[in-house]
Design an enzyme around this catalytic site. Structure first.
Site, PDB file in Angstrom:
ATOM      1  N   CYS A 169       0.846  -1.201   0.000  1.00 42.59           N
ATOM      2  CA  CYS A 169       0.000   0.000   0.000  1.00 42.59           C
ATOM      3  C   CYS A 169       0.881   1.251   0.000  1.00 42.59           C
ATOM      4  O   CYS A 169       1.582   1.527   0.980  1.00 42.59           O
ATOM      5  CB  CYS A 169      -0.920  -0.026   1.217  1.00 42.59           C
ATOM      6  SG  CYS A 169      -1.832   1.509   1.494  1.00 42.59           S
ATOM      7  N   CYS A 221      -0.001   3.667   2.832  1.00 44.04           N
ATOM      8  CA  CYS A 221       0.511   3.192   4.131  1.00 44.04           C
ATOM      9  C   CYS A 221       1.994   3.520   4.274  1.00 44.04           C
ATOM     10  O   CYS A 221       2.439   3.961   5.345  1.00 44.04           O
ATOM     11  CB  CYS A 221       0.301   1.689   4.251  1.00 44.04           C
ATOM     12  SG  CYS A 221      -1.409   1.140   4.091  1.00 44.04           S
TER      13      CYS A 221
END
Length: 278
Positions: free
Chosen positions: A131, A134
């Site tokens: 991600c 993230c």
């Protein structure tokens, strides 16, 4: 990059005393020499040889001028080496972690961490190694964890614990859940670098020290039941309501026993009084 290499070679009629390696990653090296004899008439035996070195060629000095060695049939000069190349770049989700950032490995660990947190603020950080949001947000989360040492940050890898995250209805990343004492979950949301203010506001609102009556609630009972039915929790797991019901039953039983004992004492007193009248 991690790698592991095992190799061995056996040399008969070995001439020369230089032992080395073309690899600069050798982590351990050992040699053993058995029943080696010189060609002179004394047939002098050389003792066992054990040598360790890290990353450099090894030159074995001549044994009292004897350079030409030979071995009897069946005896061998053995060279064995083993390497363990563990040098690799640290993965982004492992960098800059603070003491109050705890990696979660199972649903049992998550439940225990929440229930044992007392009144401390607990933040579950759901992330995935793939991600991009993230990864970009991770340094700021580490910074906020350092600035709030009384809060507990539970790090949950979505890829490693995919089934658990599905049971908890986590479908967008990065995602955060805030828990506080007996109140249980106080908020949950997704945010990125651009919306980090949402995280800071929640931290300011729920991060102040405050007491709450009762034990830490943790996950909702419906979530616990879902995890249990999915096989994510251990077989000896007991729902909070079941514990409360069991405690209530024990309390009622104690009250009943107390009444029985009291009645028994009254009966004894009546018998004593009747016996005194006779």
């Amino acid at each position: 990059m991690a790698c592991s290499l095992n190799w061995g070679s056996y040399l008969s009629g070995f001439n020369g005393t230089v032992v080395g390696s073309n690899s600069n990653r050798v982590a351990w090296f050992g040699t053993s020499l058995t029943s080696l004899e010189s060609k002179d008439s004394t047939s002098k035996k050389f003792p066992l040889l054990s040598i360790d070195f890290v990353g450099k060629p090894l030159v074995v000095p001549d044994q009292k001028g004897s350079r030409n060695w030979s071995s009897k049939p069946g005896n061998r000069f053995s060279v064995q080496a083993r390497t363990a190349c563990v040098s690799r770049a640290m993965r982004w989700w492992e960098k800059n972690l603070k003491p109050n950032m705890v990696k979660i490995h199972s649903a049992d660990e998550l439940v225990d961490s929440l229930q044992n947190a007392g009144d401390r603020l607990v933040i579950i950080d759901f992330y995935s190694p793939g991600c991009g949001g993230c990864k970009a947000l991770h340094p700021k989360i580490c910074q906020l964890a350092e600035q709030n040492p009384n809060a507990i940050f539970l790090e949950v890898n979505y890829e490693d614990l995919n089934n658990m995250c599905q049971c908890l209805d986590i479908h967008v990343l990065p995602f955060f859940r805030f828990y506080r004492g007996a109140k249980g979950r106080v908020c949950s949301f997704s945010c990125t670098n651009a919306t980090i203010k949402k995280f800071k506001d929640a931290l300011a609102k729920h991060g102040a020290d405050r007491s709450s009556l009762g034990p830490a609630k943790g996950l909702d009972e419906s979530e616990l039941m879902t995890l249990a039915s999915a096989g994510e929790l251990s077989t000896n797991f007991e729902l909070p309501s079941t514990k409360e019901k069991r405690l209530e039953d024990l309390l009622m039983r104690r009250v009943e026993l107390s009444g029985i004992m009291k009645n028994a004492d009254n009966s004894k007193m009546e018998l004593k009084e009747e016996a005194a009248l006779l």
